[in-house]
Structures are given as C-alpha cells and as structure tokens.
Design an enzyme around this catalytic site. Structure first.
Site, PDB file in Angstrom:
ATOM      1  CB  ILE A   1      -0.953   0.012   1.213  1.00 45.22           C
ATOM      2  CG1 ILE A   1      -1.829   1.272   1.188  1.00 45.22           C
ATOM      3  CG2 ILE A   1      -0.229  -0.147   2.526  1.00 45.22           C
ATOM      4  CD1 ILE A   1      -2.908   1.289   2.271  1.00 45.22           C
ATOM      5  CB  SER A   2       1.124   4.160  -2.233  1.00 45.23           C
ATOM      6  OG  SER A   2       1.258   3.471  -3.446  1.00 45.23           O
ATOM      7  CB  ALA A   3       4.077   6.614   1.389  1.00 45.22           C
TER       8      ALA A   3
END
Length: 285
Positions: free
Chosen positions: A97-99
């Site tokens: 999951i992206s930042a």
C-alpha cells in the site's frame, strides 16, 4: 567497509528501488510525520496523519482532506504494521500500500476528474484504499473501478472496503473491484478457478474496458511506457496519473484533450514496483 555502514547502504538501496517514494520527499516527510500515536484511537490517528500531510503541503484542498479523513488507512493495512506512518507498507504477494503522501499527491492531481457522477479506474488496486477514496469522491451516481491481478489481494481488498466508510458504495455497485475479468463482490472466492477462467486480465495494462471511458485513471505500478489500452479508455477531457520508467521513473500526468490529442508532463521523480504480470510479481520480479 564497516558492517554497519554496509547494512545502512543496503537498506537505502532497498527503499529507493522497491518502495514507492517520490524523490522530493524522501527522508523529509517520513522524518517529520510520526504515526505512532499510541494513546489515540484509529480515527484520531488517521486524522492526525491527514493534518500533518496538510501542514507539509501534500494535501492542499478541503475535498482531498475530507476523503482521506473519511477512509481510515488503518483498515487497509495488514495487522502488525504501523498503519499511520508516512511510508509504504507490505500487503503480501510482493505488493505494497503506497505511502500516505503518495495517495494525497495522486488525489490532488486527479481531484477535478473525480467529481460526483464521474468514472474512475484504479489499476493495481492492491489494498483497495485509493479505489475507496475515488468512490467517495465520485459518489453514488459515479463509478470507481479497481483492477488487480492478484486474486487474493482482490478478496482482501473487498473485505477492507466492507469495514470502511465506502461499504455502502460497494454494496450499491458504484464501487467494484475486479481480477482476471471477474467481479468478486459478494461471490465466493476460489483463487485457482478464478485464475483459470480468464487470463486476458492478468496484467493491468488492459485496464477495464467494460466501464470505459474514464474521467480519471490511476496506475499504481511503473510501466515502461504508457499502455495504449489505458489511453484508449481515458475519456476526452480526462486525466491519467501513471509512473513511467524502469530504473529511473517519473510520475506522469496525462491529459486527453477534447479533440483526443494527448499532453504529458512529469510531476516528480518516483520509485514504484513494476507494472508486470501476475507470475512475475509472485516471483518478485
């Protein structure tokens, strides 16, 4: 070379090459934003995270702030991880999951194309977080579609969304998550049979033509070049945000003008995992 220095250098190389980090914020926001709000509830932690992203200029508009406050990031991060720090997190199957700052950046870039009633496509939907944000922005009269080539991730993302504020949109059909040509909403999940039924969608380069054209397209993995099927599915007047490149990557903003012509600009340098096949991803390539 000292062993500690060597370990530190290897860690830096790993972060640069395998995690989604825009180069202009690397080592900056992560040092400034602390997600370890241990004395707060999850909603408070999520709100503090959003406030910090606003403070440091990542989130610029009320609309983006509201949707990121409404969709609790902690519901989309596997147990055992630090949900509210400004960093990408592993979600299994060599995916992340992206930042939060990347989510905020992409939502800001796409916000004018996520108006109520519009259609949005999230390629490489992973945990389902950004697809849920899109759904909240386009509303009941719009459509948010997530496509992911790992069946197990689609199944878990549906469960994530069901626990979130976007659950009614999932149940109402304005939010849908797909793998290999199948809509898994409300269906029993069987990974082996799913993978056999339709192989044409095992990579995100084909998009999801059934709901095209889209006002907004987001791609969550780096392509060597912009896939033509995604350009074809972008509505005239629409916008796509996609990381492009291999070793060096740029987050590109692709606008399709009303006459069908395309303009492209680079927003920032980034490092994403590659947009690849299911088999290659599972092998870590």
């Amino acid at each position: 070379m000292d062993a500690k220095i060597l370990v530190a250098l290897l860690a830096i190389v790993f972060l640069k090459f395998f995690w989604v980090v825009p180069m202009w914020t690397e080592g900056d926001l992560k040092n400034k934003i602390s997600g370890h709000f241990w004395t707060r509830g999850s909603a408070d932690k999520n709100r503090v995270l959003v406030d910090q992203l606003k403070q440091y200029g990542v989130i610029k508009t009320k609309k983006v702030a509201e949707v990121m406050e409404t969709i609790d990031r902690g519901l989309f991060v596997p147990d055992g991880n630090s949900d509210y720090i400004d960093s990408p997190m592993p979600i299994g199957y060599n995916a992340t999951i992206s930042a939060p700052h990347m989510h905020g950046t992409c939502l800001e870039l796409l916000k004018e194309h996520l108006q109520p009633g519009m259609h949005a496509l999230d390629v490489g939907s992973g945990s389902g977080y950004l697809t849920a944000c899109f759904a909240m922005m386009v509303g009941l009269q719009g459509r948010a579609v997530g496509v992911e080539h790992i069946p197990e991730l689609v199944a878990s993302s549906i469960e994530n969304v069901k626990r979130s504020a976007a659950s009614s949109l999932l149940n109402g059909g304005s939010l849908s998550l797909h793998v290999a040509g199948l809509n898994l909403n409300g269906l029993d999940f069987s990974p082996p049979s799913t993978c056999r039924q339709e192989k044409k969608m095992l990579n995100g380069r084909q998009g999801w033509p059934e709901q095209a054209p889209y006002d907004a397209i987001h791609v969550g993995a780096a392509a060597a070049k912009i896939p033509q099927p995604l350009l074809d599915q972008l509505k005239p007047g629409g916008r796509m945000v996609i990381p492009v490149g291999s070793f060096f990557q740029d987050l590109q903003v692709v606008d399709k003008k009303l006459d069908g012509s395309i303009s492209i600009r680079s927003e920032t340098s980034v490092r994403y995992v590659p947009l690849t096949s299911r088999a290659a991803q599972l092998q870590g390539f």
